[in-house]
Design a protein around this motif. Structure first.
Motif, PDB file in Angstrom:
ATOM      1  N   VAL A 150       0.851  -1.194   0.000  1.00  0.00           N
ATOM      2  CA  VAL A 150       0.000   0.000   0.000  1.00  0.00           C
ATOM      3  C   VAL A 150       0.884   1.240   0.000  1.00  0.00           C
ATOM      4  O   VAL A 150       1.976   1.257   0.579  1.00  0.00           O
ATOM      5  N   LEU A 178      -1.749   9.360   4.957  1.00  0.00           N
ATOM      6  CA  LEU A 178      -2.642   9.278   6.111  1.00  0.00           C
ATOM      7  C   LEU A 178      -2.663  10.590   6.854  1.00  0.00           C
ATOM      8  O   LEU A 178      -1.630  11.266   6.983  1.00  0.00           O
ATOM      9  N   ALA A 214      -4.646   9.745  12.270  1.00  0.00           N
ATOM     10  CA  ALA A 214      -4.646   8.277  12.156  1.00  0.00           C
ATOM     11  C   ALA A 214      -3.374   7.694  12.760  1.00  0.00           C
ATOM     12  O   ALA A 214      -2.801   6.737  12.235  1.00  0.00           O
ATOM     13  N   LEU A 265      -3.654   3.935  13.670  1.00  0.00           N
ATOM     14  CA  LEU A 265      -3.548   3.041  12.519  1.00  0.00           C
ATOM     15  C   LEU A 265      -2.101   2.896  12.065  1.00  0.00           C
ATOM     16  O   LEU A 265      -1.654   1.804  11.715  1.00  0.00           O
ATOM     17  N   LEU A 266      -1.347   3.998  12.089  1.00  0.00           N
ATOM     18  CA  LEU A 266       0.055   3.943  11.713  1.00  0.00           C
ATOM     19  C   LEU A 266       0.847   3.054  12.673  1.00  0.00           C
ATOM     20  O   LEU A 266       1.703   2.255  12.253  1.00  0.00           O
ATOM     21  N   VAL A 314       0.129  -0.525  11.811  1.00  0.00           N
ATOM     22  CA  VAL A 314       0.872  -0.944  10.620  1.00  0.00           C
ATOM     23  C   VAL A 314       2.315  -1.276  10.983  1.00  0.00           C
ATOM     24  O   VAL A 314       2.898  -2.241  10.473  1.00  0.00           O
ATOM     25  N   LEU A 350       2.910   7.031   3.604  1.00  0.00           N
ATOM     26  CA  LEU A 350       3.246   5.677   4.070  1.00  0.00           C
ATOM     27  C   LEU A 350       3.354   4.722   2.903  1.00  0.00           C
ATOM     28  O   LEU A 350       2.485   4.704   2.020  1.00  0.00           O
ATOM     29  N   LEU A 395      -5.553  -4.803   7.109  1.00  0.00           N
ATOM     30  CA  LEU A 395      -4.934  -3.497   7.301  1.00  0.00           C
ATOM     31  C   LEU A 395      -4.957  -2.673   6.010  1.00  0.00           C
ATOM     32  O   LEU A 395      -5.091  -1.443   6.049  1.00  0.00           O
ATOM     33  N   ARG A 436      -8.190  -0.844   5.757  1.00  0.00           N
ATOM     34  CA  ARG A 436      -8.282   0.268   6.706  1.00  0.00           C
ATOM     35  C   ARG A 436      -7.414   1.437   6.269  1.00  0.00           C
ATOM     36  O   ARG A 436      -7.795   2.609   6.421  1.00  0.00           O
ATOM     37  N   VAL A 437      -6.210   1.142   5.750  1.00  0.00           N
ATOM     38  CA  VAL A 437      -5.327   2.217   5.300  1.00  0.00           C
ATOM     39  C   VAL A 437      -5.953   2.975   4.138  1.00  0.00           C
ATOM     40  O   VAL A 437      -5.950   4.227   4.092  1.00  0.00           O
ATOM     41  N   SER A 472      -8.738   5.256   5.231  1.00  0.00           N
ATOM     42  CA  SER A 472      -8.318   6.420   6.019  1.00  0.00           C
ATOM     43  C   SER A 472      -7.450   7.391   5.222  1.00  0.00           C
ATOM     44  O   SER A 472      -7.068   8.442   5.755  1.00  0.00           O
ATOM     45  N   ALA A 473      -7.081   7.045   4.006  1.00  0.00           N
ATOM     46  CA  ALA A 473      -6.158   7.866   3.232  1.00  0.00           C
ATOM     47  C   ALA A 473      -6.794   9.209   2.884  1.00  0.00           C
ATOM     48  O   ALA A 473      -8.021   9.329   2.708  1.00  0.00           O
TER      49      ALA A 473
END
Length: 517
Positions: free
Chosen positions: A466, A470, A474, A477-478, A481, A499, A507, A510-511, A514-515
């Protein structure tokens, strides 16, 4: 003591009776001369025999050798000195005194392996809380069907038991119920086999509710065919006219003997335990499911009992699991998290140790524990490098692993532990025989970095790449990851965090959600 033997002498063509007086030494010498004479005649006739005759001669010689070796019990040196010296008076009160008995055949094993197996049985007995007084081996083609060692050797073992004032005989093998009863009746002490000792150790070390249920299930399945009746006084089968003669009204029972009632109670308890263990399965599935859901790779640590698996897991993860120089110190599965060099996390699963001739009841009862091995991404096989025959332990573990569904295809790492307890020549010999193996010491930390690198190189890599921007909000979430994925690049910009990483499908979704933009 003297013995009078009538012999015949020839005088004038007639045989006259004569009495020779022989001492015990004379009889022994005469018997030896007769045996040597027979052997000499056999050897002189070898040249005149046909190939078919020679085959018969070889079979006869093998039987002769086997019969000779059966005439004596071989004492295994050092078993009576294995107990600790501390707290002697306390140990005399607490420990039961045991004598070890083994039977071996050249067709199945060697003398060295038989002695090593008896020493392992001594370690099992010590772990179970017994004091080993002596250990003997008998060589014969197969165990005696009646008393396991034969009627003559039973008398000799009875003398050894009396001399050491022992309470129990432990047989290095599986005894049939009839063999155990016959040996108990002959020696007047309790007789148990190798499986009973292992079950006793498991019962002492089980701590969790599931572990205790598994051990009780194994014990009951072992006990069920070995129940012993207590005579006709407990019979409840009388009925009809027989009951009227013996006791009349009130004497009729449910139509069962006491032993049949005991069996029914045990079967009922077994069914209840199996139901309880099945009910515990969802909790295990939840724990394993959470690891799979988070994408946490797992490494199952397997090996022979007392190979140092828990010590190795403690070193690799920095945890404080129970470590004890005893067989089967770990019965309940322990999961500990470790951090790889690239920043992501994975888990080590410490499993129960294996042993030669692991009882079938235990394999069946501990299937829930062995399921962790089948669900692992990497298997680390730990071997005690200081043991007398490490390759026999490797074979024993591989046989158990072969019975677990789903283990085939999982990458394995062979590790020889405790190299600090052996010399360089032993390490070199093991390295020549197993060049793919790693050599470590959980005590000193030697070789652990190479082991970490080997394990982490086999961990499954996240399959989705990916690249996203972000927002700074977030951060959680980072962090996730970083823990469960492989981060390639992180760049902090004005508009957010750029990222690039390899993650799993969960994941990745989710990434992307949220981007920014």
């Amino acid at each position: 003591m003297v013995l009078c033997l009538p012999t015949a002498t020839i005088h004038g063509g007639r045989a006259r009776g004569k009495v020779d007086v022989l001492t015990n030494d004379d009889r022994l010498e005469a018997g030896n001369d007769e045996v040597l004479g027979r052997r000499s005649d056999i050897l002189q006739d070898q040249g005149a025999r046909s190939p078919a005759d020679m085959d018969g001669f070889s079979a006869g010689a093998e039987q002769w050798s086997e019969r000779e070796s059966r005439n004596q019990l071989r004492r295994v040196v050092g078993l009576g000195e294995m107990q600790d010296e501390g707290d002697v008076e306390y140990r005399k009160v607490r420990l039961e005194r045991v004598v070890l008995v083994g039977v071996w055949s050249r067709n199945e094993t060697t003398l060295e392996k038989a002695e090593e197996s008896l020493r392992e049985l001594a370690a099992l007995a010590n772990t179970a809380g017994a004091q080993v007084c002596d250990g003997v081996l008998q060589h014969r083609l197969k165990p005696d069907a009646a008393t396991y060692v034969g009627r003559g050797k039973t008398k000799e073992i009875e003398g050894i038991v009396a001399r050491h004032e022992a309470d129990t005989i432990i047989v290095d093998g599986d005894l049939a119920p009839s063999q155990r009863r016959a040996l108990e009746d002959a020696t007047k002490v309790k007789v148990v086999d190798r499986t009973a000792v292992i079950l006793d150790i498991f019962a002492q070390h089980a701590t969790s509710r599931e572990g205790k249920a598994q051990v009780e299930l194994a014990q009951l399945e072992y006990m069920l065919p070995r129940l012993r009746g207590w005579g006709g006084s407990l019979s409840r089968q009388a009925g009809g006219q027989a009951a009227g003669v013996n006791g009349g009204i009130g004497s009729r029972g449910p139509g069962e003997t006491q032993i049949e009632m005991d069996r029914r109670v045990i079967r009922t308890r077994i069914a209840r335990l199996k139901k309880q263990i099945r009910a515990m399965a969802p909790a295990r599935d939840v724990k394993r499911g959470s690891r799979r859901r988070l994408g946490l790779p797992t490494v199952a640590v397997v090996g022979y009992t007392n190979a140092g698996k828990s010590s190795l897991v403690n070193r690799l993860t920095g945890s404080g699991e129970l470590v004890e120089n005893a067989l089967f110190a770990t019965l309940d599965t322990a999961v500990r998290r470790a951090k790889a060099h690239d920043g992501r996390f994975y888990a080590y699963v410490d499993t129960v140790g294996f042993v030669r001739s692991l009882p079938t009841q235990l394999v069946e009862a501990f299937k829930s524990t062995l399921e962790e091995v089948a669900g692992a991404d990497v298997i680390v096989h730990v071997v005690d490098a200081s043991t007398a025959d490490p390759f026999a332990q490797i074979e024993a573990v591989n046989r158990v692993l072969a019975d677990i569904d789903g283990v085939e295809g999982i990458p394995r790492v062979l590790v020889f532990n405790k190299v600090d307890q052996v010399d360089a020549s032993t390490v070199g010999r093991l390295a020549n025989m197993r060049p793919e193996a790693l050599f470590v010491s959980a005590a000193s930390g030697e070789g652990l970095d190479r082991l970490r690198d080997a394990v982490e190189s086999l961990l499954p890599a996240p399959e989705i790449h990916v690249s996203a921007l972000l927002p700074y909000s977030a951060g959680g979430l980072l962090s996730e990851v970083r823990e469960y994925g492989k981060v390639q690049k992180v760049e902090y910009r004005t508009e957010g965090v750029a990222l690039e990483a390899d993650v799993d499908s969960r994941l990745a979704a989710r990434v992307l959600d949220s981007a920014v933009g």
